[in-house]
Motif scaffolding. Sequence first.
Motif, PDB file in Angstrom:
ATOM      1  N   VAL A 216       0.887  -1.165   0.000  1.00  0.00           N
ATOM      2  CA  VAL A 216       0.000   0.000   0.000  1.00  0.00           C
ATOM      3  C   VAL A 216       0.918   1.206   0.000  1.00  0.00           C
ATOM      4  O   VAL A 216       1.493   1.569   1.017  1.00  0.00           O
ATOM      5  CB  VAL A 216      -0.942   0.008   1.219  1.00  0.00           C
ATOM      6  N   GLY A 217       1.089   1.785  -1.168  1.00  0.00           N
ATOM      7  CA  GLY A 217       2.053   2.868  -1.341  1.00  0.00           C
ATOM      8  C   GLY A 217       1.537   4.197  -0.844  1.00  0.00           C
ATOM      9  O   GLY A 217       0.367   4.525  -0.999  1.00  0.00           O
ATOM     10  N   GLY A 218       2.412   4.931  -0.209  1.00  0.00           N
ATOM     11  CA  GLY A 218       2.095   6.273   0.238  1.00  0.00           C
ATOM     12  C   GLY A 218       1.558   6.330   1.648  1.00  0.00           C
ATOM     13  O   GLY A 218       0.646   5.585   2.006  1.00  0.00           O
ATOM     14  N   ASN A 219       2.142   7.200   2.447  1.00  0.00           N
ATOM     15  CA  ASN A 219       1.726   7.329   3.844  1.00  0.00           C
ATOM     16  C   ASN A 219       0.275   7.769   3.974  1.00  0.00           C
ATOM     17  O   ASN A 219      -0.442   7.294   4.839  1.00  0.00           O
ATOM     18  CB  ASN A 219       2.634   8.307   4.585  1.00  0.00           C
ATOM     19  N   LYS A 220      -0.161   8.672   3.116  1.00  0.00           N
ATOM     20  CA  LYS A 220      -1.541   9.173   3.206  1.00  0.00           C
ATOM     21  C   LYS A 220      -2.535   8.047   2.894  1.00  0.00           C
ATOM     22  O   LYS A 220      -3.572   7.938   3.547  1.00  0.00           O
ATOM     23  CB  LYS A 220      -1.744  10.353   2.272  1.00  0.00           C
ATOM     24  N   LEU A 221      -2.204   7.208   1.927  1.00  0.00           N
ATOM     25  CA  LEU A 221      -3.083   6.067   1.634  1.00  0.00           C
ATOM     26  C   LEU A 221      -3.150   5.133   2.827  1.00  0.00           C
ATOM     27  O   LEU A 221      -4.210   4.594   3.162  1.00  0.00           O
ATOM     28  CB  LEU A 221      -2.582   5.305   0.405  1.00  0.00           C
ATOM     29  N   ARG A 222      -2.024   4.930   3.476  1.00  0.00           N
ATOM     30  CA  ARG A 222      -1.973   4.060   4.647  1.00  0.00           C
ATOM     31  C   ARG A 222      -2.802   4.638   5.796  1.00  0.00           C
ATOM     32  O   ARG A 222      -3.460   3.908   6.529  1.00  0.00           O
ATOM     33  CB  ARG A 222      -0.533   3.805   5.064  1.00  0.00           C
ATOM     34  N   VAL A 223      -2.780   5.965   5.943  1.00  0.00           N
ATOM     35  CA  VAL A 223      -3.579   6.622   6.984  1.00  0.00           C
ATOM     36  C   VAL A 223      -5.064   6.381   6.725  1.00  0.00           C
ATOM     37  O   VAL A 223      -5.824   6.041   7.641  1.00  0.00           O
ATOM     38  CB  VAL A 223      -3.262   8.135   7.056  1.00  0.00           C
ATOM     39  N   VAL A 224      -5.490   6.560   5.483  1.00  0.00           N
ATOM     40  CA  VAL A 224      -6.901   6.353   5.144  1.00  0.00           C
ATOM     41  C   VAL A 224      -7.303   4.906   5.395  1.00  0.00           C
ATOM     42  O   VAL A 224      -8.306   4.635   6.065  1.00  0.00           O
ATOM     43  CB  VAL A 224      -7.181   6.757   3.678  1.00  0.00           C
ATOM     44  N   LEU A 225      -6.518   3.966   4.900  1.00  0.00           N
ATOM     45  CA  LEU A 225      -6.853   2.552   5.072  1.00  0.00           C
ATOM     46  C   LEU A 225      -6.857   2.154   6.546  1.00  0.00           C
ATOM     47  O   LEU A 225      -7.793   1.510   7.017  1.00  0.00           O
ATOM     48  CB  LEU A 225      -5.886   1.674   4.277  1.00  0.00           C
ATOM     49  N   ALA A 226      -5.832   2.539   7.272  1.00  0.00           N
ATOM     50  CA  ALA A 226      -5.767   2.193   8.704  1.00  0.00           C
ATOM     51  C   ALA A 226      -6.941   2.805   9.454  1.00  0.00           C
ATOM     52  O   ALA A 226      -7.556   2.151  10.302  1.00  0.00           O
ATOM     53  CB  ALA A 226      -4.449   2.650   9.293  1.00  0.00           C
ATOM     54  N   GLY A 227      -7.263   4.051   9.155  1.00  0.00           N
ATOM     55  CA  GLY A 227      -8.386   4.709   9.833  1.00  0.00           C
ATOM     56  C   GLY A 227      -9.695   3.985   9.597  1.00  0.00           C
ATOM     57  O   GLY A 227     -10.493   3.802  10.528  1.00  0.00           O
ATOM     58  N   LEU A 228      -9.926   3.555   8.375  1.00  0.00           N
ATOM     59  CA  LEU A 228     -11.153   2.819   8.067  1.00  0.00           C
ATOM     60  C   LEU A 228     -11.160   1.451   8.729  1.00  0.00           C
ATOM     61  O   LEU A 228     -12.182   1.006   9.257  1.00  0.00           O
ATOM     62  CB  LEU A 228     -11.321   2.687   6.555  1.00  0.00           C
ATOM     63  N   LEU A 229     -10.014   0.778   8.714  1.00  0.00           N
ATOM     64  CA  LEU A 229      -9.941  -0.560   9.307  1.00  0.00           C
ATOM     65  C   LEU A 229     -10.032  -0.535  10.826  1.00  0.00           C
ATOM     66  O   LEU A 229     -10.474  -1.515  11.432  1.00  0.00           O
ATOM     67  CB  LEU A 229      -8.654  -1.260   8.869  1.00  0.00           C
ATOM     68  N   LEU A 230      -9.636   0.550  11.444  1.00  0.00           N
ATOM     69  CA  LEU A 230      -9.755   0.652  12.902  1.00  0.00           C
ATOM     70  C   LEU A 230     -11.197   0.923  13.350  1.00  0.00           C
ATOM     71  O   LEU A 230     -11.506   0.814  14.527  1.00  0.00           O
ATOM     72  CB  LEU A 230      -8.821   1.734  13.444  1.00  0.00           C
ATOM     73  N   ARG A 231     -12.054   1.222  12.384  1.00  0.00           N
ATOM     74  CA  ARG A 231     -13.473   1.422  12.641  1.00  0.00           C
ATOM     75  C   ARG A 231     -14.295   0.566  11.676  1.00  0.00           C
ATOM     76  O   ARG A 231     -15.110   1.087  10.922  1.00  0.00           O
ATOM     77  CB  ARG A 231     -13.820   2.896  12.481  1.00  0.00           C
TER      78      ARG A 231
END
Length: 118
Positions: free
Chosen positions: A20-35
């Motif tokens: 999953v390339g890019g820190n911002k993409l990782r932030v979005v994905l992690a945020g969604l997966l944590l909820r």
Amino acid sequence: MRFRVLGPLTVLSQGREVPVGGNKLRVVLAGLLLRPGETVPVSRLVSWLWEEETDDPGRARATVHSYVNRLRRQLGPDEVIRTLPDGYRAEVDAGSLDLLRLRDLAESGRRAAAAGDL
């Protein structure tokens, strides 16, 4: 597809890591997966992505939409991220997300302990 959020964010497909390339993409994905299963408003995603308040909320919203589209391309055809009128939602189950598996196991342990089955 399997997701790990307990530790470093990891995405696995057929046993292989999906980058999953890019820190911002990782932030979005992690945020969604944590909820998981919850609608995360775009405004919340914006606040996670940029520390300072944006001067152009429309542009920030469009950028978040772009990030979600990029994630969908990287994650493949499975519909993991759903678009809703007020935000986005990760549609995952305990078999695909380690966080949900942990919650299920903890609840099972609490029920067993309450029933005296230690």
